[in-house]
Design an enzyme around this catalytic site. Sequence first.
Site, PDB file in Angstrom:
ATOM      1  N   GLY A   1      23.450   8.516  39.801  1.00  0.00           N
ATOM      2  CA  GLY A   1      24.203   8.669  39.587  1.00  0.00           C
ATOM      3  C   GLY A   1      25.577   9.060  40.569  1.00  0.00           C
ATOM      4  N   PHE A   2      26.376  10.326  40.471  1.00  0.00           N
ATOM      5  CA  PHE A   2      27.640  10.347  41.013  1.00  0.00           C
ATOM      6  C   PHE A   2      27.658  10.545  42.988  1.00  0.00           C
ATOM      7  CE2 PHE A   2      30.650  14.090  43.228  1.00  0.00           C
ATOM      8  CZ  PHE A   2      31.354  12.928  43.300  1.00  0.00           C
ATOM      9  N   ILE A   3      26.242  10.675  43.594  1.00  0.00           N
ATOM     10  CA  ILE A   3      26.511  10.716  44.984  1.00  0.00           C
ATOM     11  C   ILE A   3      25.537   9.424  44.759  1.00  0.00           C
ATOM     12  CG2 ILE A   3      25.477  11.623  46.456  1.00  0.00           C
ATOM     13  CD1 ILE A   3      25.490  14.565  45.952  1.00  0.00           C
TER      14      ILE A   3
ATOM     15  N   TYR B   1      16.534  26.038  38.953  1.00  0.00           N
ATOM     16  CA  TYR B   1      17.505  24.549  39.554  1.00  0.00           C
ATOM     17  C   TYR B   1      17.289  24.769  40.787  1.00  0.00           C
ATOM     18  CZ  TYR B   1      20.824  21.351  42.068  1.00  0.00           C
ATOM     19  OH  TYR B   1      21.106  20.730  42.485  1.00  0.00           O
TER      20      TYR B   1
ATOM     21  N   LYS C   1      14.816  23.101  44.573  1.00  0.00           N
ATOM     22  CA  LYS C   1      15.286  22.785  45.499  1.00  0.00           C
ATOM     23  C   LYS C   1      14.550  23.585  46.559  1.00  0.00           C
ATOM     24  CE  LYS C   1      17.679  19.135  43.979  1.00  0.00           C
ATOM     25  NZ  LYS C   1      17.089  18.130  44.239  1.00  0.00           N
TER      26      LYS C   1
END
Length: 337
Positions: free
Chosen positions: A11-13, A153, A157
Site C-alpha cells: 500500500g501507499f503508506i 470506516y 477504526k
Amino acid sequence: MRKVLVTGSAGFIGYHLSQLLLDDGFVVVGYDGMTDYYDVRIKERRHAMLSQNERFSAHVGMLEDFDALHALAMAEKPDVIVHLAAQAGVRYSLENPRAYIDANIVGTFNVMECARELGVDHLLMASTSSVYGANEDMPFDELERVETQMTLYAATKKANEAMAHSYAHLWTLPTTMFRFFTVYGPWGRPDMALFKFTRGILNGEPIDIYNDGEMYRDFTYVTDLVRGIRLLIDAAPVRPSSRDAISPGDSLSPVAPFRVVNIGNGEKVRLLDFVEAIEAECGTEAKRNYMPMQKGDVPATWADTALLQRLTGYTPKTDFRDGVRQFVAWYRDYYGV
C-alpha cells in the site's frame, strides 16, 4: 537485526514505511492482500521495488485469512508488528460497508491474535483522524472524547482502538495506535484527492471540489508520516504504576501499556489553497466543478502533535506546496506526462 512484520506493505503508506525500515537496517516481512480496490499494478510495482532489498520478503494474503497470516507470523517471529492494512477510503464505505467489517474488524482481530501469541515487543496499528468525527475543538488532541464518527470506516477504526486497548490490558501487549491526518505524496492511491486533482488538471478534465472548497485539512507528507511511525516503534508504552504517574497530555492508559498518538503536520490548509498549489505545479488552471459537502465528510481536520514530539523529539514539517511539487513530479514521471 530486528524484524518487523508490516501488513499492507504494497500500500501507499506501507511501501514508504517498509523502505524506511530497510534503510534503517531492519528485516521487513511484508503481507498484503493485493485487492483490486484500485489498480493492482501500482501495488505490484511497490512490492517489486522493495524486493530488490534482500532483507525484504513479500507475502500475498488477506487479513481475513487467519490461517495464512498466523502461519507467516509464527514462521517469521517478528519482534514488532506494524498493522497498516485495511479497507481504505471514507467514501467507499458508503458503497461496500461489508468490506470494512471483514478487513478492518475481523482482519485486525487476526493481527492482534498473532501479536498476542508471539508476545511481540510492540504492536503499532493505524487509526485515522476520522475518529474525531463531529468534534469541533481544534487542533484535535488525543485526550478528546471520540464518540461521533461520521462514517463506517471511521467507526471501524474507533472499534480497532477499543479492541487494541482490551488486548493491551489483558495480555500486557505494548500497543500504540496512531491517527493519520490526510496523508499525501508520491506513490499515493489513485482514489485520493491529490491524485485525482492532478490527473484531472493535466488531462483537462473537470475536478470535483466539495463544499465549494471551504474545507480544511491537515495535509501530512508521507515521508514525514512514516518517520513518525518509525520513531514510535522505539517508544513502546509501559503500563503505569498509577494514574498519577501519567504525564499531563499523555494518552497513556491508566490500566494498560496502550497509547494513542496523532501524526499530522500540525497545520490546517484550505482546500482551495491546496488546489492552487497543484495548478501551479501543473502549469494550468483546473476546470472546477463545485459540489456540496459529501455525506460523511467533515469540514476540517487539524492535529495537535505535541505528544508525538514529546515521545520522539520529532515534528512533521513539510510545507504542502513542497509536497505537492514532489507528487506532481512523480506523477509526470510515472505516467510519462
